[in-house]
Motif scaffolding. Structure first.
Motif, mmCIF file in Angstrom:
data_model
loop_
_atom_site.group_PDB
_atom_site.id
_atom_site.type_symbol
_atom_site.label_atom_id
_atom_site.label_comp_id
_atom_site.label_asym_id
_atom_site.label_seq_id
_atom_site.Cartn_x
_atom_site.Cartn_y
_atom_site.Cartn_z
ATOM 1 N N ARG A 1 50.808 45.902 33.107
ATOM 2 C CA ARG A 1 50.847 45.372 34.475
ATOM 3 C C ARG A 1 51.574 46.320 35.427
ATOM 4 N N ASP B 1 53.520 40.405 24.780
ATOM 5 C CA ASP B 1 54.029 40.176 26.139
ATOM 6 C C ASP B 1 54.640 41.457 26.711
ATOM 7 N N SER C 1 53.299 43.505 29.943
ATOM 8 C CA SER C 1 54.175 43.842 31.072
ATOM 9 C C SER C 1 54.084 45.333 31.390
#
Length: 228
Positions: free
Chosen positions: A9, A2, A6
């Motif tokens: 992103r 995760d 992130s």
């Protein structure tokens, strides 16, 4: 994963902002808050922005050292992704039912508590796959990776970044992943590794190339018919 997603992103989202604007905004904010320019960090910021232009290229280089670990994680979530697409098995085995599939009188959280938890997280797993193979294309050359990537890529056209901002998945895979696969294919064909390993790598790279080409074409046709 995760955390890595992130990070990816944020960098992909930065591509939506003009490079000069990032630097100018930093300069303006620093002057407003500190009353002067931060020349030392500004030059480091310029280098960072330059190295991440385009972002995917910079991510390929920065995440290269963790690429094998990311590949292992994506392989591990593959069975859950396959299971999530098998609606018949999900229904027959009672994965989504509060009742035990073999003992209907027994009310339980799930007949498969661990798998049920994984299925609850399957959306995140799919995003791991989409972003993971985008920034670590070498991991697509694992034998089990081809089917996992194909399942997820066929079902997704875009990937949300922030609010209404998104990237076109297949366009990015075509521009940044496919060339890496073709490069691996050429290297294997030239015999830079042992013959047996080279043959295996060449065959896998050829399958990945075929898969990516098929998925891009499949989604292009699907989107054309949908818009029509």
């Amino acid at each position: 994963m995760d955390l890595i997603c992130s990070f990816v992103r944020v960098n992909l989202f930065s591509d939506k902002i003009p490079r000069k604007m990032i630097l100018q905004v930093y300069n303006i904010l620093h002057v407003m808050l500190k009353g002067g320019r931060d020349c030392e960090f500004y030059h480091r910021l310029v280098q960072f922005v330059d190295s991440y232009d385009p972002p995917v290229k910079g991510l390929h280089e920065d995440l290269n050292f963790v690429s094998p670990r990311i590949g292992e994680v994506l392989e591990a979530v593959g069975p859950i992704i396959f299971l999530s697409t098998d609606t018949k098995k999900l229904r027959n085995e009672g994965f989504l039912s509060p009742f035990h599939p073999r003992y209907p009188d027994i009310l339980t959280n799930s007949a498969h508590p661990m798998r049920a938890q994984d299925l609850a997280n399957v959306t995140s797993y799919r995003e791991w796959v989409l972003l993971g193979y985008l920034v670590c294309p070498d991991e697509l050359l694992r034998v089990t990776s081809i089917d996992v990537a194909m399942v997820v890529l066929k079902e997704n056209l875009v990937l949300p970044l922030f609010r209404d901002e998104y990237i076109l998945l297949h366009e990015n895979y075509q521009h940044y992943v496919l060339p890496k696969v073709l490069e691996s294919k050429r290297m294997a064909k030239s015999g830079r590794t042992k013959q047996k390993e080279a043959d295996m790598e060449y065959n896998i790279a050829k399958q990945v190339e075929k898969m990516l080409t098929y998925v891009v074409l499949h989604n292009l046709i699907s989107s054309t018919f949908t818009s029509a």
